[in-house]
Design a protein around this motif. Structure first.
Motif, PDB file in Angstrom:
ATOM      1  N   ILE A   1       0.721  -1.284   0.112  1.00 48.74           N
ATOM      2  CA  ILE A   1      -0.155  -0.034  -0.132  1.00 48.74           C
ATOM      3  C   ILE A   1       1.086   1.244   0.051  1.00 48.74           C
ATOM      4  O   ILE A   1       1.820   1.400   0.721  1.00 48.74           O
TER       5      ILE A   1
ATOM      6  N   HIS B   1       0.800   4.217   1.130  1.00 52.99           N
ATOM      7  CA  HIS B   1       1.048   4.769   2.336  1.00 52.99           C
ATOM      8  C   HIS B   1       2.144   3.991   3.277  1.00 52.99           C
ATOM      9  O   HIS B   1       2.455   4.077   4.455  1.00 52.99           O
TER      10      HIS B   1
ATOM     11  N   ASP C   1      -4.447  10.264  -3.424  1.00 53.04           N
ATOM     12  CA  ASP C   1      -5.226   9.237  -2.149  1.00 53.04           C
ATOM     13  C   ASP C   1      -5.393  10.032  -1.199  1.00 53.04           C
ATOM     14  O   ASP C   1      -4.482  10.597  -0.500  1.00 53.04           O
TER      15      ASP C   1
ATOM     16  N   HIS D   1      -5.714   9.191   2.135  1.00 53.15           N
ATOM     17  CA  HIS D   1      -4.953   8.986   3.028  1.00 53.15           C
ATOM     18  C   HIS D   1      -3.393   9.443   3.192  1.00 53.15           C
ATOM     19  O   HIS D   1      -2.551   8.711   4.051  1.00 53.15           O
TER      20      HIS D   1
ATOM     21  N   SER E   1      -4.915  -2.805   5.847  1.00 52.94           N
ATOM     22  CA  SER E   1      -5.142  -1.346   5.319  1.00 52.94           C
ATOM     23  C   SER E   1      -4.068  -0.580   5.609  1.00 52.94           C
ATOM     24  O   SER E   1      -3.127  -0.856   6.463  1.00 52.94           O
TER      25      SER E   1
ATOM     26  N   CYS F   1      -4.590  -3.382  -0.672  1.00 53.30           N
ATOM     27  CA  CYS F   1      -5.452  -2.613   0.164  1.00 53.30           C
ATOM     28  C   CYS F   1      -6.864  -3.805   0.381  1.00 53.30           C
ATOM     29  O   CYS F   1      -7.535  -3.363   1.434  1.00 53.30           O
TER      30      CYS F   1
ATOM     31  N   CYS G   1     -10.257  -3.360   2.530  1.00 47.26           N
ATOM     32  CA  CYS G   1     -10.682  -1.970   2.828  1.00 47.26           C
ATOM     33  C   CYS G   1     -11.445  -1.078   2.046  1.00 47.26           C
ATOM     34  O   CYS G   1     -12.446  -0.335   2.397  1.00 47.26           O
ATOM     35  N   ILE G   2     -11.303  -1.682   0.770  1.00 49.58           N
ATOM     36  CA  ILE G   2     -12.072  -1.025  -0.475  1.00 49.58           C
ATOM     37  C   ILE G   2     -12.749  -2.138  -1.279  1.00 49.58           C
ATOM     38  O   ILE G   2     -13.756  -1.923  -1.880  1.00 49.58           O
TER      39      ILE G   2
ATOM     40  N   ASN H   1     -10.321   2.130   7.798  1.00 51.84           N
ATOM     41  CA  ASN H   1     -10.582   3.705   8.091  1.00 51.84           C
ATOM     42  C   ASN H   1     -11.976   4.105   7.812  1.00 51.84           C
ATOM     43  O   ASN H   1     -12.269   5.212   8.240  1.00 51.84           O
TER      44      ASN H   1
ATOM     45  N   ARG I   1     -18.840   0.327   1.762  1.00 55.57           N
ATOM     46  CA  ARG I   1     -17.440   0.222   1.396  1.00 55.57           C
ATOM     47  C   ARG I   1     -16.660  -0.883   1.279  1.00 55.57           C
ATOM     48  O   ARG I   1     -15.885  -0.765   0.438  1.00 55.57           O
TER      49      ARG I   1
END
Ligand SMILES: CC(C)[C@H](C(=O)O)[C@@H](O)C(=O)O
Ligand code: SF4
Length: 751
Positions: free
Chosen positions: A117, A119, A138, A140, A356, A421, A424-425, A443, A449
């Motif tokens: 990911i 991040h 993005d 985040h 995530s 990811c 999470c999505i 998150n 989601r």
């Protein structure tokens, strides 16, 4: 620029101003640009169509994360057809692989040991550093603020702007400080801290602000825990979150592959030590939180602000005094299938997701594994529950395996997956089915989601692990595992191991992409003008209308900007179980011809940075949105697409919604900044002069910025002299190629 005491945010901002426009907007230099496959294809196509190059390949780093399957990967191939079965997901991955090759960018592909990911990999590699500005398409991106960086999410048009100019036009936000002082109670983690904060200040509490987190609790957090806190700043509506760098930060970064080394390291650290808010610095908003008030927390609704202690109950919307909030709570409870007054610990779960960009780091996995161990050697995931652990990066996965965490999870019946990811999505196969309930460390608990009709409860990794074992939401403190003396402390990744790994780049080896560049050029999008708009307005009454609601994730798998109207408000228009039409307002005459949306709920367009949300509205025919406040990235995305977001008071929005209900046509005159509405008195509004000029005259932001290219080049010279460690980190044209990916970046700047 003021000369008085400064906040950390003021300092980083001032250090990055290339030039200031008459309108008051600043052109901010971008030190680090992270790129992923979902928000970038249209940006690269825009560059291509305009004949532009990437200005700083050495400051740009790309990876694939959202679309990637997390099932075991065939290690023997770099052929995307064998690695990503879904054709749309594969097309986005292939587009990125083509783009990184065409534009000479460093890239961690699917078979690269550093993939993960976006991040997670930036900090892991030392690409993220204190004092920098960092952007990514993005939301985040706020995660990187944990290092004392100014880091924020942007839309795809802005990604194109940054690729072409290495700058971004910004209005300075307000300074907000959140102090968390005292001692955390046992069993309370950083996720509980940030959930509690959002519960206190709300999902729009940080609108228009950059938050600095401080106080003894924050100081005592590890880097990973700080990242979890900053990560969710966007869920509080703020532009960015940051924490002043300190010894914890420096220790984390030392010897990371892309961090400065040797003498440059010492020089960097002495600069980084200056990055604190001055003693008398002024904050526009200050919030104080007592650590002892924070209990392990979970969400009950569909906004991250819907937080209760695990020891609490599902709240009763009837007790909410704010009518918009009451309405939102009623809708949330209906969606979540919950009854007011139910103790949180009695809520059964079907799925558990540990991963995530908030909680997919090694410390998170250790924390979850500790709970599983604490439950005893015969502890198992509760019958009927599907629990998966998805490391945030391939290096996190390897580290966890080296520590034996995977064995702990597997033995207890958790699935152990590849990095990405994931749920999470749910852009890959990892999706929550309609009506299923998930304990998740991610998150966002937005409607749909994790999968259309799926129900998400946010919590820490420890709490998610406890929920997996118990089969219902559970207080992880009852599971607390205390390592005995004989237990070997889990080892850090040795820095040398990270540096010395030989990495494979698939960018050179994939089959040529079949993705065609979009026919819509950026100048086409930006050459549209907005002067006077007349037409039907559709009223909407939902607070915190997030961009997942505006356009769900299945519509993000496109490489063009058009054809998205059918996905607009998809889950409001179609039943998640049956697919039947739901008679949504935009499907009813006269609103099926609406050109304006009037929202009485604040924070319209919060959440994800997906510009696709703006594209789908535009595709439907919406040209103007009125609301009490907007998610900031969404507002910018609207402006980039010649759509006008107008901020009005809640009362004015209610008045206009009444007009809209009555079918009154509204006339929006941008030059006069006025909304006329039949016989009733007009309503005035204000817009930023630069943005108004762009809309009225239809000019192209990138071309405008490129007129300041001398100022950008002068800034770069100063940057090289002052912070030499910022050049060349990711390879490309500057001082070498540290990532080890062959770059075809041009040596010269071409305009
Ligand atoms: C796909 C991307 C644009 C999006 C974001 O901006 O956040 C995603 O990461 C998300 O979490 O919804
Ligand atoms: S929030 Fe989820 S989808 Fe977005 S970047 Fe983080 S892990 Fe990926």
């Amino acid at each position: 620029m003021s000369h008085g005491p400064k906040t950390l945010y003021d300092k980083i901002w001032n250090d990055h101003v290339v030039c200031t426009q008459e309108s008051g907007l600043d052109l901010i230099y971008v030190d680090r640009h992270l790129v992923h496959e979902v928000s970038s294809p249209q940006a690269f196509d825009g560059l291509r169509a305009a004949g532009r190059t990437v200005r700083r390949p050495d400051c740009t780093l790309a990876t694939v994360d959202h679309n990637v399957p997390t099932a075991p990967r065939n290690k023997g191939t770099t052929d995307l057809r064998a690695l990503v079965a879904d054709p749309e997901s594969r097309a986005q991955c292939a587009a990125l692989e083509k783009n990184v090759k065409d534009f000479g960018l460093s890239y961690f592909g699917l078979q690269d040991k550093r993939q993960g990911i976006v991040h997670v990999i930036g900090p892991e590699q030392g690409f993220t550093l204190p004092g920098i500005t960092c952007v990514c398409g993005d939301s985040h991106t706020s995660t990187h603020g944990a290092f004392g960086a100014l880091a924020f999410g942007i839309g795809t048009s802005e990604v194109e702007h940054v690729l072409a100019t290495q700058t971004i036009l910004q209005k300075k936000s307000k300074n907000m400080r959140i102090n968390v002082d005292g001692d955390l109670l046992e069993g309370v983690h950083s996720k509980d801290v940030i959930l509690h904060i959002i519960g206190v200040i709300s999902a729009s509490g940080g609108n228009g602000c950059v938050i600095e987190y401080s106080g003894s609790v924050i100081r005592n957090l590890s880097m990973e825990a700080r990242m979890s806190v900053c990560n969710m700043s966007i869920e509080a509506g703020s532009r960015a979150g940051m924490i002043a760098p300190d010894e914890v930060t420096f220790a984390y970064l030392k010897n990371r592959p892309l961090a400065p080394q040797g003498e440059t390291w010492d020089r960097a650290v002495s600069y980084w030590r200056t990055l604190t808010s001055d003693k008398d610095a002024k904050f526009d908003i200050e919030v104080n939180i007592q650590a002892s008030d924070i209990i392990p927390s979970v969400t009950w609704g569909t906004s991250p602000q819907d937080v209760v202690p695990i020891t609490g109950k599902v709240p009763d919307p009837a007790t909410f005094t704010n009518p918009d909030r009451r309405k939102a709570a009623e809708r949330s409870l209906q969606y979540m299938g919950l009854v007011p007054g139910t103790p949180m610990e009695e809520i059964k779960v079907d799925n558990v997701f540990i991963g995530s960009c908030t909680n997919g780091r090694i410390e998170d996995l250790r924390s979850a594994a500790n709970i599983v161990r604490g439950a005893g050697s015969d502890a198992r995931v509760a019958p009927g529950v599907r629990a998966m652990v998805v490391p945030g990066s391939s290096l996190v996965k390897r580290q966890a395996e080296a520590e034996g965490l995977d064995a702990i999870f597997r033995q207890a019946g958790f699935e152990w997956r590849e990095a990405g990811c994931s749920m999470c999505i749910g852009m890959n196969d990892d999706q929550l089915s309609a009506g299923k309930r998930c304990a998740s460390t991610s998150n966002r608990n937005f409607e749909g989601r994790q999968g259309a009709g799926g129900r998400t409860h946010l919590m820490s990794p420890a709490m998610a692990a406890a929920a997996a074992i118990r089969g219902s939401l559970a207080d992880a403190r009852q599971f607390q595992y205390k390592p005995s003396k004989s237990t070997v402390e889990l080892a850090e990744i040795p820095a040398e191991q990270v540096v010395a790994d030989s990495y494979l780049s698939v960018a050179e080896e994939v089959a040529p992409s079949t993705v065609q560049p979009s026919s819509a050029t950026p100048s086409e999008a930006q050459s549209k003008v907005f002067r006077v708009l007349q037409g039907i307005a559709a009223p909407m009454y939902i607070e915190n209308m997030d961009t997942d609601m505006i356009l769900p994730k299945q519509y993000l798998k496109t490489t063009v900007r058009t054809g998205l109207a059918s996905g607009l408000f998809y889950n409001f228009r179609n039943d998640a179980n049956t697919g039947a039409a739901l008679d949504f307002i935009l499907d009813r005459p006269p609103y099926n011809k609406a050109v304006i949306i009037v929202s009485t709920g604040k924070n319209f367009g919060c959440g994800s940075s997906r510009e696709h949300a703006a594209w789908s509205l535009e595709d439907f025919g919406i040209r103007c949105i009125m609301a009490p406040s907007f998610g900031e990235i969404f507002r910018n995305n609207c402006l980039q697409n010649c759509m006008l977001p107008i901020e009005l008071s809640v009362e004015q929005c209610h008045e206009l919604a009444r007009d809209a209900e009555a079918g009154v046509e509204l006339v929006v005159d941008l030059e006069r900044e006025e909304i006329s509405r039949g016989e009733a008195s007009p309503i005035r509004f204000t817009t930023d002069p630069f943005r108004r000029g762009c809309l009225l005259n239809g000019f192209d932001d990138i071309a405008a910025t490129l007129r300041d290219v001398d100022a950008i080049a002068a800034f770069e010279q100063r940057r090289t002299a002052t912070w030499p460690w910022l050049d060349g980190a990711a390879g490309g044209h500057s001082t070498g190629n540290k990532v080890g990916v062959k770059s075809s970046g041009k040596e010269t700047m071409e305009w």
